[in-house]
Motif scaffolding. Sequence first.
Motif, short mmCIF file in Angstrom:
data_model
loop_
_atom_site.label_atom_id
_atom_site.label_comp_id
_atom_site.label_asym_id
_atom_site.label_seq_id
_atom_site.Cartn_x
_atom_site.Cartn_y
_atom_site.Cartn_z
N ALA A 78 -3.86 10.89 -0.68
CA ALA A 78 -3.90 9.50 -0.21
C ALA A 78 -5.05 8.74 -0.86
O ALA A 78 -4.93 7.55 -1.18
N THR A 79 -6.17 9.43 -1.09
CA THR A 79 -7.31 8.80 -1.76
C THR A 79 -6.95 8.45 -3.20
O THR A 79 -7.32 7.39 -3.71
N TYR A 120 -6.68 -0.09 -5.65
CA TYR A 120 -8.01 -0.60 -5.32
C TYR A 120 -8.15 -2.04 -5.82
O TYR A 120 -7.81 -2.34 -6.97
N PHE A 163 0.82 -1.22 0.00
CA PHE A 163 0.00 0.00 0.00
C PHE A 163 0.85 1.27 0.00
O PHE A 163 0.40 2.33 0.44
N THR A 180 0.62 -1.50 -7.05
CA THR A 180 1.08 -1.78 -5.70
C THR A 180 2.60 -1.67 -5.68
O THR A 180 3.29 -2.02 -6.63
N ILE A 192 -0.56 4.68 -1.02
CA ILE A 192 -1.44 5.36 -0.06
C ILE A 192 -0.61 6.14 0.96
O ILE A 192 -0.88 7.32 1.23
N ALA A 244 -4.90 5.44 -2.98
CA ALA A 244 -5.73 4.27 -2.68
C ALA A 244 -6.44 3.76 -3.94
O ALA A 244 -6.60 2.55 -4.13
N SER A 245 -6.85 4.68 -4.80
CA SER A 245 -7.52 4.27 -6.03
C SER A 245 -6.58 3.47 -6.94
O SER A 245 -7.01 2.57 -7.66
#
Length: 466
Positions: free
Chosen positions: A180-181, A188, A159, A214, A162, A184-185
């Motif tokens: 950070a969002t 996902y 992660f 990742t 993120i 995260a996308s």
Amino acid sequence: MSYEKLAKQIVQEVGGKENIHSVIHCVTRLRFKLKDESLANTEVIKGLDGIMTVIQKGGQYQVVIGDHVPIVFAEVTKLIGKDVSEESESTDTSSEERGSLFSKFVSLLSGIFMPIMGVLAAAGILKGFLVALTVLGWMSEDMGVYTILFTASDALFYFLPILLGFTVGKTFNTNPFITATVGASLVYPTMIDIYNAGESLTFLQIPVVLMNYTQSVIPIILAGFLVAKFEKVLLKVIPKALQLIFVPLFIIVTIVPISFIVIGPLSVNASQLLADGAMALYSLSPVITGLLLAGIWQVAVMFGLHWAFIPIMINNVFTIGFDPINGLLYCTVFAQTGAALAIVFRAKEAKLKSLSTTATISGFLGITEPAIYGVNLPLKRPFLFGCIGGGLGGATAGFFSASMFGGFASGGIFGIPMFINPEGLSLQFYGFTLSLLVALVTAFVLTYFFGYSRELAVKQIEKKSA
């Protein structure tokens, strides 16, 4: 030592709390951003008991203290009356505007990676120990304890977009939760499942080149930069009453698709080119590369230039599966530690012997600042011999193609397992351990016989006591 007193002296000599824009700390340094660096009494600060040195680089006024810097930082924070550790480093750009482009670049990378370096190294060390335990047959991958510990060690790397999203947001002076969002996308699960299944995807009839983000570094940094620029535009055109909701909304619905369609594919290709370029330079002559790069590495660390290499090391691991650069450089910590260890045996002065003993212990744990600034650099020749030992160790590592696998190791004895190939112990790892011994022994022997000057040692002690 009174840390409260030391903190008061530091704040006073940097020009008072009114001259402090922000301050953060890393493993061994207080990193100030001062409004006017000319107001700081640098020589006075260098002479304070408990201070190793002061470095002015990359828009930061760095006070090198040692491994008790978190305690001093806490006292400094109390004195200046606000939690400046949460302030963005980029909120004051006046000092960086006067620096070179490379200085700005190094400062940028420092701001992005420094907040996670501790946990990054910890996760890497845990990964390394798991590899060592499985290679030795003391643990198997189907054991529950392995599964849980591997999850703990791999979560940060998996992660990483993120976590970097938060630090990128702070560094670029934008909302870190938005960046950070975006990060995260990129990781996902649905998007990863579509990629793994080999399925196609379009956005408004525009084909999306799916990739696995990742453990990636570059995509979120570029996306965060774009978020910061776009946010400034939105804040100018959207009424204040609507900014709380609609600024994040417009950023997310715009930047996330751009990240998948443009930034991501370009970044991954750039990552591959970066890794290929690093390997091309390395393959010209690993021995000479190790000799030169490891020989000057601790000088680069002193001036903060090592931050430019850290993304390359991490990128190599997650792009090609291993990193030879850190394989060359890891021995430099042991070289400076070996020089400090020699002073332990040679020093006649109780204070210098005590200081060098502490520095040696810190060095074996991967923290070289006490050895460099407290012992080797003030005595001059030990630092030079440490660089020579590092160069010979780097050449040895290059000869055996030593490489780091599966994470990131920042230095010291606990990071050694990171250099074990998951396929098993080999000459490559044995050569790596030999490089550590070559660096340590070379620096120790040279310093023991030629590096100690009683006259210079007495001068340094008198200077600190004055």
